[in-house]
Design an enzyme around this catalytic site. Structure first.
Site: not given
Lengths: 154, 76
Positions: B15-16
């Site tokens: 992430c991200p």
């Protein structure tokens, strides 16, 4: 597009750990279609330097998952050592670097505003900062934040 | 599902990045085309569902198998 949601972020910290939340949230919001503005003030300005050499310290940071007695944390060179260990860990886990996330924000047209007062206060040299930024004061921040859907201070 | 127009290998990314890479790939695609994504980030299942709801790109399929997540996204 006037109907886009807006995210305003104030960035006040300039350490390696604190660099992540603002750039992760800004780049993700941009990917979700938000119009994003980041306002960098005080130590947050460090995150706009062309050459980032971000550090973090275990001192006064009891939540950091490093098992070091406080007395050892005060030794010279400890900050540099812990910072390079953290950078190696970030790389080995496949987590993006701060530089990469910042580039992704720029690519996604996240607007970055540097606090003019802080530039003057700490005698920052504008040529040390990346080119993709604007300079402004608190009123500049509110021009955008006043109409934003989400405002964060990090 | 099996048909797709583009494939994105987001394995090993956290992430991200899977979302950001997906968004970037979608930008280069035509409306109605299908993007096939493979990811290993365990958070990707929830994140791609949230991405789809907020952007309007339809999540045609989302599944997890042996530590990998597979997604089919149809561009709005």
């Amino acid at each position: 597009m006037e109907d886009r949601k807006k995210l305003a972020i104030i960035v006040t910290q300039g350490t390696l750990d604190w660099a992540y939340p603002p750039f992760i949230l800004a780049s993700t919001a941009a990917a979700l279609g938000y119009e994003v503005q980041m306002y960098f003030t005080f130590y947050g300005l460090q995150l706009l330097k062309k050459n980032l050499d971000l550090q973090l310290t275990p001192l006064g940071n009891p939540a950091m998952p490093v098992a070091l007695p406080v007395i050892a944390q005060t030794l010279p060179g400890m900050q540099a050592m812990v910072s390079s260990m953290m950078k190696a860990k970030i790389k080995s886990k496949g987590v993006a670097s701060v530089e990469e996330l910042r580039d992704l924000c720029i690519e996604a047209e996240v607007r970055m505003v540097a606090c003019q007062m802080t530039i003057d206060l700490f005698d920052f040299n504008k040529s040390d900062l990346i080119d993709e930024i604007e300079f402004g004061g608190a009123a500049t921040f509110f021009e955008f934040a006043g109409q934003s859907d989400v405002s964060l201070s990090l | 599902m099996s048909y797709f127009d583009q494939e994105l290998d987001a394995t090993g990314l956290h992430c991200p990045l899977p979302i950001l890479r997906a968004k970037k790939t979608l930008n280069s695609m035509e409306s109605g085309q299908i993007l096939y994504i493979i990811a290993t980030d365990p958070g990707a299942l929830k994140d791609f569902s949230a991405f789809s709801k907020q952007t309007g790109h339809a999540l045609l399929e989302s599944r997890e198998l042996d530590g990998k997540c597979y997604f089919y996204l149809k561009k709005k």
